[in-house]
Every structure is written in structure tokens, then in C-alpha cells.
Design a protein around this motif. Structure first.
Motif, PDB file in Angstrom:
ATOM      1  N   ALA A   1       0.848  -1.189   0.000  1.00 36.55           N
ATOM      2  CA  ALA A   1       0.000   0.000   0.000  1.00 36.55           C
ATOM      3  C   ALA A   1       0.887   1.242   0.000  1.00 36.55           C
ATOM      4  O   ALA A   1       1.842   1.313   0.775  1.00 36.55           O
ATOM      5  CB  ALA A   1      -0.903   0.003   1.223  1.00 36.55           C
ATOM      6  N   PRO A   2       0.595   2.210  -0.866  1.00 38.98           N
ATOM      7  CA  PRO A   2       1.367   3.450  -0.842  1.00 38.98           C
ATOM      8  C   PRO A   2       1.074   4.220   0.439  1.00 38.98           C
ATOM      9  O   PRO A   2       0.035   4.029   1.066  1.00 38.98           O
ATOM     10  CB  PRO A   2       0.872   4.204  -2.076  1.00 38.98           C
ATOM     11  N   ASP A   3       1.987   5.087   0.812  1.00 36.72           N
ATOM     12  CA  ASP A   3       1.806   5.832   2.052  1.00 36.72           C
ATOM     13  C   ASP A   3       0.927   7.054   1.840  1.00 36.72           C
ATOM     14  O   ASP A   3       0.988   7.711   0.801  1.00 36.72           O
ATOM     15  CB  ASP A   3       3.157   6.258   2.622  1.00 36.72           C
ATOM     16  N   VAL A   4       0.090   7.333   2.814  1.00 35.72           N
ATOM     17  CA  VAL A   4      -0.806   8.486   2.818  1.00 35.72           C
ATOM     18  C   VAL A   4      -0.817   9.028   4.239  1.00 35.72           C
ATOM     19  O   VAL A   4      -0.708   8.264   5.196  1.00 35.72           O
ATOM     20  CB  VAL A   4      -2.252   8.086   2.422  1.00 35.72           C
ATOM     21  N   THR A   5      -0.977  10.329   4.372  1.00 37.91           N
ATOM     22  CA  THR A   5      -1.097  10.937   5.692  1.00 37.91           C
ATOM     23  C   THR A   5      -2.561  11.303   5.923  1.00 37.91           C
ATOM     24  O   THR A   5      -3.193  11.906   5.055  1.00 37.91           O
ATOM     25  CB  THR A   5      -0.214  12.203   5.805  1.00 37.91           C
ATOM     26  N   PHE A   6      -3.078  10.928   7.080  1.00 40.47           N
ATOM     27  CA  PHE A   6      -4.462  11.215   7.460  1.00 40.47           C
ATOM     28  C   PHE A   6      -4.469  12.070   8.713  1.00 40.47           C
ATOM     29  O   PHE A   6      -3.517  12.055   9.492  1.00 40.47           O
ATOM     30  CB  PHE A   6      -5.221   9.917   7.748  1.00 40.47           C
ATOM     31  N   SER A   7      -5.577  12.784   8.919  1.00 41.22           N
ATOM     32  CA  SER A   7      -5.733  13.530  10.176  1.00 41.22           C
ATOM     33  C   SER A   7      -7.154  13.363  10.691  1.00 41.22           C
ATOM     34  O   SER A   7      -8.087  13.116   9.930  1.00 41.22           O
ATOM     35  CB  SER A   7      -5.401  15.012   9.990  1.00 41.22           C
ATOM     36  N   ASP A   8      -7.278  13.515  12.017  1.00 44.68           N
ATOM     37  CA  ASP A   8      -8.591  13.442  12.640  1.00 44.68           C
ATOM     38  C   ASP A   8      -9.105  14.859  12.890  1.00 44.68           C
ATOM     39  O   ASP A   8      -8.485  15.835  12.476  1.00 44.68           O
ATOM     40  CB  ASP A   8      -8.539  12.619  13.932  1.00 44.68           C
ATOM     41  N   GLY A   9     -10.187  14.982  13.558  1.00 42.04           N
ATOM     42  CA  GLY A   9     -10.805  16.283  13.813  1.00 42.04           C
ATOM     43  C   GLY A   9     -10.029  17.184  14.749  1.00 42.04           C
ATOM     44  O   GLY A   9     -10.273  18.389  14.804  1.00 42.04           O
ATOM     45  N   GLU A  10      -9.092  16.609  15.463  1.00 46.60           N
ATOM     46  CA  GLU A  10      -8.289  17.398  16.398  1.00 46.60           C
ATOM     47  C   GLU A  10      -6.943  17.792  15.809  1.00 46.60           C
ATOM     48  O   GLU A  10      -6.093  18.342  16.501  1.00 46.60           O
ATOM     49  CB  GLU A  10      -8.093  16.602  17.692  1.00 46.60           C
ATOM     50  N   GLY A  11      -6.724  17.480  14.523  1.00 46.65           N
ATOM     51  CA  GLY A  11      -5.485  17.846  13.862  1.00 46.65           C
ATOM     52  C   GLY A  11      -4.350  16.856  14.050  1.00 46.65           C
ATOM     53  O   GLY A  11      -3.237  17.091  13.593  1.00 46.65           O
TER      54      GLY A  11
END
Length: 194
Positions: free
Chosen positions: A59-69
Motif C-alpha cells: 500500500a502506498p503511504d498516505v497521511t491522514f488527520s482526525d478532527g483534532e489535527g
């Protein structure tokens, strides 16, 4: 004017059916409801191969964020099975499958070997969060902070991807599907037990 003929059972049922079809075309909630009903009778089942593939593409890398940053990368989740659902609030098929994803999440949410990512493709965390709260879904919500590679999401939502503990794409499903059925739950459980 012949009122009996105008208000015949045939004309009334035709009018109701026409109104129903118009509502399906213009109202995402009605369309989602119809699709949920079809899921319950066995349509829109996710493709489940007999065997869980041993080797797949990384799987390629991806950056995710939640509602708190708070941010994290997909690669930081290696060693866990990752269930990713790419969706949007305006998408009727996305809305239709959301209850079944929530059912799957409720079944596995306490398993430390599993991570669920419901990713709003519009990147509007507040709108997506309001949708989740309104429908009482307990799914964890994220937005992508980096571009989502085509290997994970091409041009179709909803798209669901399962990444195995090695970080490989083990399953990819485009379109709405019922992830709360026992056959899929058993299939998903195989990844966790490996």
C-alpha cells in the motif's frame, strides 16, 4: 371530466411510482434507503474470494488527520489490519453502505490488531462529522492530508480497501457493499488471525 377514471387505481399507482422514481433521482437519502433495502435482500455483496491472498502489492503511504489535527501515516499502522472506506456525505451509495460498515466496526472495534479509517474524500471534516453524529455512527472519521494514490482510490466512491498486517493491499472494492453480513465478517476475520 370523468373523476372516477382520473382517480382510478391504475392512475394512482402510476402517480405514486413516478413520484417515487423522481425522489430516488433527486434525493440522496431516498436513494440510499432503497440501496440499503436491496442490501438486506442480498444485493450489493462485497466480492469475497475463497482464499485470502498471501502476496499483494504494498500500500502506498498516505497521511491522514482526525478532527483534532492529529496526523499519522498509513505506513505507521503496519502490523495491524486496516479497513479504509473512502466516501462523501453527498454520495447515495456511500450513505447506503455506512450502516453495514458501522456494524463491522462495532464487531471489531476492541481488537488491537484492527484499525478502521472512514475517510471523507471532500476533506470537509466538520460536515462529515455532523453527518456521522446525525446518523449515530460510531466510526472513526479522518481526512487525507496528502494526495490519495490511485492504488487506493481511483475515481469511484465509495471505495473500500483492506490492508493486511504486512502493509499490502489485500482487498479492494469499488461501489457500495454490505460489510455487515456474516460472510464478509468471516472473511475479514481471516486477515486478523493471520
Amino acid at each position: 371530466m370523468n373523476w372516477r377514471r382520473l382517480f382510478s387505481l391504475s392512475n394512482i399507482s402510476t402517480g405514486i411510482m413516478t413520484l417515487f422514481l423522481v425522489l430516488i433521482l433527486v434525493n440522496p437519502s431516498v436513494k440510499a434507503g432503497v440501496m440499503q433495502g436491496l442490501m438486506k435482500v442480498g444485493l450489493f455483496q462485497p466480492g469475497v474470494p475463497e482464499e485470502v491472498s498471501a502476496e499483494s502489492a504494498m500500500a502506498p503511504d498516505v497521511t491522514f488527520s482526525d478532527g483534532e489535527g492529529k496526523t499519522f501515516t498509513l505506513s505507521s499502522l503496519r502490523g495491524k489490519v486496516v479497513f479504509i472506506n473512502f466516501w462523501a456525505t453527498w454520495c447515495p451509495p456511500c450513505r447506503a453502505e455506512m450502516p453495514s460498515i458501522n456494524t463491522l466496526y462495532e464487531k471489531f472495534k476492541d481488537d488491537k490488531n484492527v484499525v478502521f479509517l472512514t475517510v471523507d474524500t471532500d476533506g470537509d471534516y466538520k460536515k462529515a462529522s455532523s453527518f456521522m453524529k446525525k446518523h449515530k455512527y460510531s466510526l472513526p472519521l479522518y481526512v487525507a492530508e496528502t494526495q490519495i494514490p490511485r492504488e487506493l482510490l481511483d475515481h469511484s466512491i465509495p471505495t473500500t480497501v483492506i490492508i493486511n498486517k504486512k502493509g499490502q493491499i489485500a482487498h479492494r472494492q469499488e461501489g457500495a457493499a454490505d460489510y455487515g453480513n456474516q460472510r464478509f465478517i468471516d472473511y475479514f476475520d481471516k486477515f486478523i488471525r493471520k
